[in-house]
Design an enzyme around this catalytic site. Structure first.
Site, PDB file in Angstrom:
ATOM      1  N   TYR A  36       1.612  -4.235  11.882  1.00 42.65           N
ATOM      2  CA  TYR A  36       1.400  -2.798  11.380  1.00 42.65           C
ATOM      3  C   TYR A  36       2.268  -2.063  12.331  1.00 42.65           C
ATOM      4  O   TYR A  36       3.141  -1.118  11.933  1.00 42.65           O
ATOM      5  CB  TYR A  36       0.101  -2.307  11.639  1.00 42.65           C
ATOM      6  CG  TYR A  36      -0.846  -2.745  10.532  1.00 42.65           C
ATOM      7  CD1 TYR A  36      -0.904  -4.068  10.190  1.00 42.65           C
ATOM      8  CD2 TYR A  36      -1.112  -1.889   9.490  1.00 42.65           C
ATOM      9  CE1 TYR A  36      -2.065  -4.493   9.442  1.00 42.65           C
ATOM     10  CE2 TYR A  36      -1.865  -2.376   8.333  1.00 42.65           C
ATOM     11  CZ  TYR A  36      -2.342  -3.740   8.379  1.00 42.65           C
ATOM     12  OH  TYR A  36      -3.092  -4.128   7.206  1.00 42.65           O
ATOM     13  N   HIS A  39       1.033  -1.162  -0.141  1.00 43.46           N
ATOM     14  CA  HIS A  39       0.246  -0.089   0.060  1.00 43.46           C
ATOM     15  C   HIS A  39       0.724   1.080  -0.019  1.00 43.46           C
ATOM     16  O   HIS A  39       0.482   2.279   0.652  1.00 43.46           O
ATOM     17  CB  HIS A  39      -0.991   0.125   1.078  1.00 43.46           C
ATOM     18  CG  HIS A  39      -1.881  -1.119   1.175  1.00 43.46           C
ATOM     19  ND1 HIS A  39      -3.334  -0.802   0.748  1.00 43.46           N
ATOM     20  CD2 HIS A  39      -1.987  -2.402   1.609  1.00 43.46           C
ATOM     21  CE1 HIS A  39      -3.819  -2.120   1.011  1.00 43.46           C
ATOM     22  NE2 HIS A  39      -3.186  -3.062   1.446  1.00 43.46           N
ATOM     23  N   ASN A  92     -10.180  -2.722   2.824  1.00 48.81           N
ATOM     24  CA  ASN A  92      -9.896  -2.653   1.422  1.00 48.81           C
ATOM     25  C   ASN A  92     -11.372  -2.438   0.537  1.00 48.81           C
ATOM     26  O   ASN A  92     -12.442  -2.437   1.112  1.00 48.81           O
ATOM     27  CB  ASN A  92      -9.331  -4.084   0.811  1.00 48.81           C
ATOM     28  CG  ASN A  92      -7.990  -4.119   0.905  1.00 48.81           C
ATOM     29  OD1 ASN A  92      -7.276  -3.236   1.432  1.00 48.81           O
ATOM     30  ND2 ASN A  92      -7.494  -5.480   1.279  1.00 48.81           N
TER      31      ASN A  92
HETATM   32  C1  HEM Z   1      -1.763 -10.972   7.644  1.00 52.68           C
HETATM   33  C2  HEM Z   1      -2.472 -10.243   6.686  1.00 52.68           C
HETATM   34  C3  HEM Z   1      -1.798  -8.733   6.543  1.00 52.68           C
HETATM   35  C4  HEM Z   1      -0.591  -8.246   7.106  1.00 52.68           C
HETATM   36  C5  HEM Z   1       0.658  -8.884   7.630  1.00 52.68           C
HETATM   37  C6  HEM Z   1      -0.600  -6.797   6.470  1.00 52.68           C
HETATM   38  C7  HEM Z   1       0.322  -5.863   6.813  1.00 52.68           C
HETATM   39  C8  HEM Z   1       0.413  -4.720   6.427  1.00 52.68           C
HETATM   40  C9  HEM Z   1       1.670  -3.679   6.383  1.00 52.68           C
HETATM   41  C10 HEM Z   1       3.017  -4.288   7.118  1.00 52.68           C
HETATM   42  C11 HEM Z   1       1.266  -2.605   5.883  1.00 52.68           C
HETATM   43  C12 HEM Z   1       2.015  -1.318   5.864  1.00 52.68           C
HETATM   44  C13 HEM Z   1       1.663  -0.471   6.929  1.00 52.68           C
HETATM   45  C14 HEM Z   1       2.427   0.785   7.128  1.00 52.68           C
HETATM   46  O1  HEM Z   1       3.860   0.898   6.717  1.00 52.68           O
HETATM   47  O2  HEM Z   1       2.037   1.816   7.826  1.00 52.68           O
HETATM   48  C15 HEM Z   1      -0.001  -2.768   5.360  1.00 52.68           C
HETATM   49  C16 HEM Z   1      -0.902  -1.844   5.042  1.00 52.68           C
HETATM   50  C17 HEM Z   1      -2.208  -1.861   4.887  1.00 52.68           C
HETATM   51  N1  HEM Z   1      -2.815  -2.876   4.890  1.00 52.68           N
HETATM   52 FE1  HEM Z   1      -2.416  -4.605   5.442  1.00 52.68          FE
HETATM   53  N2  HEM Z   1      -1.780  -6.549   6.070  1.00 52.68           N
HETATM   54  C18 HEM Z   1      -2.469  -7.789   5.960  1.00 52.68           C
HETATM   55  C19 HEM Z   1      -3.791  -7.769   5.432  1.00 52.68           C
HETATM   56  C20 HEM Z   1      -4.514  -6.685   5.042  1.00 52.68           C
HETATM   57  C21 HEM Z   1      -6.131  -6.935   4.815  1.00 52.68           C
HETATM   58  C22 HEM Z   1      -6.910  -8.047   4.861  1.00 52.68           C
HETATM   59  C23 HEM Z   1      -6.342  -5.770   4.711  1.00 52.68           C
HETATM   60  C24 HEM Z   1      -7.672  -5.228   4.389  1.00 52.68           C
HETATM   61  C25 HEM Z   1      -8.880  -5.557   5.177  1.00 52.68           C
HETATM   62  C26 HEM Z   1      -5.374  -4.568   4.707  1.00 52.68           C
HETATM   63  C27 HEM Z   1      -5.398  -3.629   4.405  1.00 52.68           C
HETATM   64  C28 HEM Z   1      -4.218  -2.727   4.532  1.00 52.68           C
HETATM   65  C29 HEM Z   1      -4.229  -1.264   4.275  1.00 52.68           C
HETATM   66  C30 HEM Z   1      -5.546  -0.422   3.477  1.00 52.68           C
HETATM   67  C31 HEM Z   1      -2.967  -0.515   4.201  1.00 52.68           C
HETATM   68  C32 HEM Z   1      -2.439   0.668   4.071  1.00 52.68           C
HETATM   69  C33 HEM Z   1      -2.898   1.874   5.307  1.00 52.68           C
HETATM   70  C34 HEM Z   1      -2.512   3.108   4.965  1.00 52.68           C
HETATM   71  O3  HEM Z   1      -3.210   3.563   4.084  1.00 52.68           O
HETATM   72  O4  HEM Z   1      -1.335   3.443   5.245  1.00 52.68           O
HETATM   73  N3  HEM Z   1      -4.273  -5.399   4.987  1.00 52.68           N
HETATM   74  N4  HEM Z   1      -0.579  -4.122   5.660  1.00 52.68           N
END
Ligand code: HEM
Length: 470
Positions: free
Chosen positions: A330, A43, A116
């Site tokens: 996160y 993202h 999402n």
């Molecule tokens: C085990 C599954 C998941 C892991 C380990 C994971 C991990 C991460 C990580 C490490 C980031 C970067 C965060 C940052 O640097 O601030 C991120 C961003 C994000 N994740 Fe996940 N994620 C997972 C599943 C999901 C799922 C299922 C969704 C939706 C329901 C999701 C939605 C998002 C969104 C929207 C962002 C961006 C947030 C922003 O706008 O800064 N992720 N995720």
């Protein structure tokens, strides 16, 4: 102190050399050298806006969270939309899932709904997330493709991962080619819990529904937009907000009890499943309006740190094994990305309500804590922060499941095909054709079926209604 000359370095003679003692030059260059921080691992490409959430219907029966009980109250929000696979400088229009992350600055602390634009996910267990992301990001030897899922490593992983069937059908549908970020839905994906004052729990699924309706482009249009404007979605969001055409979404919830959940023909803790609206209808409880573009992209959109563990009393997570992994991930990644344990003090991340704790020191500590007491229990300082059993965050007392400890998936997660089928049969014919299946068309990224290459295709009739022709 103002500098007297911001054009010329300090030199020994008019034609050099430059002197090491020029601390003004060194300070300026040093700061510039450190202007970049690591981009998000996923993202990374995103655009965001400020706004508010207004509650129109109280959930008082189900939760103590004031955000969801005080009708008419406006809670400030910061909402970031993103693509998943590409780097921060990648284009806005690839076929990709869109992140939809909302930070609610409530009176009781920040609540982050990190979702999402698709209601399910590729995998059931957090253990698989690094593999999924490695497979979809650019291939490690050749460093392409950037921001696109149409490549061998992704299809290799997907073809060997049956649980991804439901999500891959959504991902190959019109949903991943949005016409505008103002026209996408948002989903919390996992089940969460609402808790009342007695600790009684109700499961909840969160849905954002765009006031402008869901609209997508067809593949050819997406390609043209990609060529014409790399910042298509960012520009669209910026320009609509500047013009006063504020994007708006309804927030709807699906509420169900543990007993209802047990009667579902699927496991709601499995993030590859939706709860069809025919089983649990949506109830609209409020609206979100985005009415202010950030003043500074880096300070706000880049430094914002969303986290599914940012909860307020009255809302809790469920045992969904994907969500459980996210609760760790996160904060862990943000410690590196934002450089230390005090990133919650950056203005965009700070709660807007008063807050206090005994966390101290560390890189970039911005607060000047007063007094002797930085521990609990303590008796030396009256106003020292303390746990509060009455108003503080409490976990639901979930009874343990039967069964033994082990690395395992429940049998209730085993059906990977019923819901994908329902999704497909619920699509209109042009949507099925776009998916590259209905019309017998099969291209790598899901090409357009004959006759469907018209202007904007305001399609996407289906949502989580499911079951329609099951
Ligand atoms: C085990 C599954 C998941 C892991 C380990 C994971 C991990 C991460 C990580 C490490 C980031 C970067 C965060 C940052 O640097 O601030 C991120 C961003 C994000 N994740 Fe996940 N994620 C997972 C599943 C999901 C799922 C299922 C969704 C939706 C329901 C999701 C939605 C998002 C969104 C929207 C962002 C961006 C947030 C922003 O706008 O800064 N992720 N995720």
């Amino acid at each position: 102190m103002a500098v007297a000359d911001n054009q010329n370095s300090l030199v020994a003679t008019p034609r050099g050399p430059t002197l090491l003692e020029d601390f003004i030059l060194r300070e300026k260059i040093t700061h510039f050298d450190h202007e970049r921080i690591p981009e998000r691992i996923v993202h990374a490409r995103g655009s965001a806006a400020h706004g508010y959430f207004e509650l129109t219907r109280s959930l008082k029966r189900y939760t103590t969270a004031r955000l969801f009980t005080a009708v008419g109250q406006r809670t400030p929000v910061f909402t970031r939309f993103s693509t998943v696979a590409g780097g921060a400088g990648s284009v806005d229009t690839p076929r990709d899932v869109r992140g939809f992350a909302v930070k609610f600055y409530t009176e009781e602390g920040n609540f982050d709904l990190v979702g999402n634009n698709i209601p399910v996910f590729f995998i059931q267990d957090a253990m698989k997330f690094p593999d999924l992301v490695h497979s979809v990001k650019m291939e490690p030897d050749r460093a392409f493709p950037q921001a696109a899922s149409a490549h061998d490593t992704f299809w290799d992983f997907i073809s060997l991962t049956p649980e991804s069937m439901h999500m891959i059908m959504w991902a190959m549908s019109d949903r991943t080619l949005p016409r505008s970020l103002r026209m996408i839905e948002g989903f919390g994906v996992h089940s969460f819990r609402l808790l009342d004052a007695k600790g009684n729990s109700t499961f909840v699924k969160f849905h954002w529904r765009p006031k402008l309706g869901i609209q997508s482009t067809v593949w050819d249009e997406a390609l043209k937009l990609q060529a014409a404007d790399n910042d298509f979605h960012r520009r669209d969001l910026f320009e609509s907000i500047q013009a006063g055409a504020f994007p708006e979404w309804e927030l709807a919830v699906q509420l169900f009890t543990e007993e209802q959940a047990e009667a579902f023909p699927f496991d709601h803790l499995d993030p590859t499943k939706i709860v069809p609206e025919s089983l649990v209808p949506l109830q609209v409880i409020g609206r979100m309006v985005l009415d202010r573009w950030p003043d500074n992209f880096f300070a706000e959109t880049e430094q914002v740190a969303f986290c599914p563990a940012n909860l307020v009393p009255g809302i809790e997570f469920s045992n969904d094994p994907l969500l459980q992994g996210r609760l760790f991930s996160y904060l862990d990644t943000q410690l590196i990305r934002l450089g230390g344990p005090n990133f919650h003090q950056i203005p965009i991340n700070q709660p807007k309500c008063p807050f206090a704790n005994h966390q101290r020191d560390g890189h970039m500590q911005m607060q000047v804590h007063k007094g002797r007491v930085n521990y609990e229990p303590s008796s030396l300082q009256e106003d020292s922060p303390r746990a509060d059993r009455r108003t503080g965050f409490r976990h639901h007392a979930t009874p343990p499941d039967d069964g033994a400890k082990g690395r395992q998936r429940p049998e209730s997660f085993a059906d990977h095909y019923s819901q994908p089928r329902m999704f497909f049969t619920s699509l209109e014919a042009p949507e099925q054709a776009h998916l590259g299946v209905g019309a017998g068309v099969r291209t790598v990224q899901g090409g357009d079926a004959p006759g469907c290459a018209s202007a904007w295709s305001a399609t996407c009739a289906t949502s989580t209604r499911g079951w329609r022709s099951a």
